[in-house]
Design a protein around this motif. Sequence first.
Motif, mmCIF file in Angstrom:
data_model
loop_
_atom_site.group_PDB
_atom_site.id
_atom_site.type_symbol
_atom_site.label_atom_id
_atom_site.label_comp_id
_atom_site.label_asym_id
_atom_site.label_seq_id
_atom_site.Cartn_x
_atom_site.Cartn_y
_atom_site.Cartn_z
ATOM 1 N N ILE A 11 2.884 2.381 -3.130
ATOM 2 C CA ILE A 11 2.341 2.432 -4.496
ATOM 3 C C ILE A 11 2.740 1.149 -5.210
ATOM 4 C CG2 ILE A 11 2.354 3.648 -6.707
ATOM 5 C CD1 ILE A 11 3.014 6.210 -5.200
ATOM 6 N N LEU A 12 1.774 0.507 -5.813
ATOM 7 C CA LEU A 12 2.004 -0.765 -6.496
ATOM 8 C C LEU A 12 1.511 -0.694 -7.926
ATOM 9 C CD1 LEU A 12 0.394 -3.198 -3.883
ATOM 10 C CD2 LEU A 12 2.834 -2.789 -4.179
ATOM 11 N N ARG A 13 2.016 -1.597 -8.733
ATOM 12 C CA ARG A 13 1.439 -1.837 -10.051
ATOM 13 C C ARG A 13 0.472 -3.010 -9.914
ATOM 14 N NH1 ARG A 13 2.151 2.098 -13.832
ATOM 15 N NH2 ARG A 13 4.213 3.022 -13.573
ATOM 16 N N GLU A 14 -0.519 -3.047 -10.738
ATOM 17 C CA GLU A 14 -1.458 -4.178 -10.739
ATOM 18 C C GLU A 14 -0.686 -5.487 -10.798
ATOM 19 O OE1 GLU A 14 -4.291 -3.168 -13.973
ATOM 20 O OE2 GLU A 14 -5.760 -4.188 -12.709
ATOM 21 N N GLU A 16 1.157 -6.783 -8.417
ATOM 22 C CA GLU A 16 2.224 -6.859 -7.412
ATOM 23 C C GLU A 16 1.639 -7.173 -6.043
ATOM 24 O OE1 GLU A 16 4.292 -3.111 -7.771
ATOM 25 O OE2 GLU A 16 5.631 -3.918 -9.316
ATOM 26 N N GLN A 79 -5.113 -5.619 -7.206
ATOM 27 C CA GLN A 79 -6.018 -5.120 -8.230
ATOM 28 C C GLN A 79 -6.269 -3.639 -7.983
ATOM 29 O OE1 GLN A 79 -9.530 -7.521 -7.687
ATOM 30 N NE2 GLN A 79 -8.354 -9.418 -7.603
ATOM 31 N N LEU A 80 -6.748 -2.951 -9.001
ATOM 32 C CA LEU A 80 -7.038 -1.520 -8.849
ATOM 33 C C LEU A 80 -7.996 -1.270 -7.689
ATOM 34 C CD1 LEU A 80 -7.474 -0.464 -12.596
ATOM 35 C CD2 LEU A 80 -5.509 -0.038 -11.112
ATOM 36 N N SER A 83 -7.003 -0.249 -3.926
ATOM 37 C CA SER A 83 -6.553 1.092 -3.517
ATOM 38 C C SER A 83 -7.419 1.628 -2.390
ATOM 39 C CB SER A 83 -6.618 2.066 -4.707
ATOM 40 O OG SER A 83 -5.668 1.729 -5.686
ATOM 41 N N LYS A 108 -1.937 2.585 -3.037
ATOM 42 C CA LYS A 108 -2.434 2.979 -4.356
ATOM 43 C C LYS A 108 -1.943 1.960 -5.365
ATOM 44 C CE LYS A 108 -3.023 6.906 -7.438
ATOM 45 N NZ LYS A 108 -4.491 6.809 -7.401
ATOM 46 N N VAL A 109 -2.861 1.410 -6.107
ATOM 47 C CA VAL A 109 -2.528 0.448 -7.152
ATOM 48 C C VAL A 109 -2.698 1.122 -8.502
ATOM 49 C CG1 VAL A 109 -3.023 -1.806 -8.140
ATOM 50 C CG2 VAL A 109 -3.305 -1.437 -5.685
ATOM 51 N N LEU A 110 -1.626 1.089 -9.289
ATOM 52 C CA LEU A 110 -1.641 1.710 -10.619
ATOM 53 C C LEU A 110 -1.806 0.657 -11.706
ATOM 54 C CD1 LEU A 110 1.358 4.165 -10.105
ATOM 55 C CD2 LEU A 110 -1.077 4.655 -9.853
ATOM 56 N N ALA A 111 -2.451 1.048 -12.775
ATOM 57 C CA ALA A 111 -2.650 0.121 -13.897
ATOM 58 C C ALA A 111 -1.337 -0.149 -14.630
ATOM 59 C CB ALA A 111 -3.676 0.690 -14.864
#
Lengths: 111, 121
Positions: A11-14, A16, A79-80, A83, A108-111
Motif C-alpha cells: 500500500i502506497l501513498r500517491e 511514493e 499515481q492512483l 493500483s 494499492k495507491v492511496l490519495a
Amino acid sequence: QQPVQSPQAVILREGEDAVINCSSSKALYSVHWYRQKHGEAPVFLMILLKGGEQKGHEKISASFNEKKQQSSLYLTASQLSYSGTYFCGTVTTSGTYKYIFGTGTRLKVLA
Amino acid sequence: NAGVTQTPKFRILKIGQSMTLQCTQDMNHNYMYWYRQDPGMGLKLIYYSVGAGITDKGEVPNGYNVSRSTTEDFPLRLELAAPSQTSVYFCASSYRIMPFINSGGGSDIQYFGAGTRLSVL
C-alpha cells in the motif's frame, strides 16, 4: 514451478515509490510484466529480453538479471492509476518452451 | 482490431449442466491459452494450444475440454459443471516464432480477452 513475486501486497501513498520482484527457479529467456485492474483482464506493460536489460514506460521501469533469474519492476512517484495486481510472465529456456505467470503482487495507491 | 473476444461475459450454471466458453482472436496468433482466476488469486493454466489441431493440458485441466480446429477459435467446454468451477475464465493468445531461441522481442506477449464470469450453483 511458478515464479515467486514479492511483496505479496503493498500500500502506497500517491507520489511514493515501489519495487516488485519476480524470482524464478528456472533459467529465463525473457520476462514480461502485466497489470490487472480490479474486474479487468491483465494488460501487457513491458518485455525484457536480455540479461541486465532495463526498460522504461512513463514512470514505470524494469530490470532483468539473467544470472540471478530475477526481474524487478520499479514504480516511481506512484499515481492512483497504478493500483492493481502486477504479474510477471516468464519464458523459460530449460527444456521445452513454457510460459508461466508469477504469483502476483497487489498494489494499492492511496490519495 | 477486435483482438481476443470471449463470449459470454457472464453465465450462471446449475450443477451438472454443460456449456462452452467461446474464444476468438483475429491477430493470427499461433498460441492460445485458457486460464481461470479465482477471487484474489493468480492465473492458473487450464489448457493451451500451439496451433490448429494441437492442444495440451495445463496445470488444472480436470473437468474441462478444448479443441482447436482453426487458428482463430479455441473453445473451452465444461462438462458436468461443479461449484468448484465458479471462477473468472480468461482466454489469451500470443505469437511465438520458432525455433524457440531465435524469437524476437514481439513474440510471447499474451493478449487477453475480457473474461467470462461463471457461477455454478
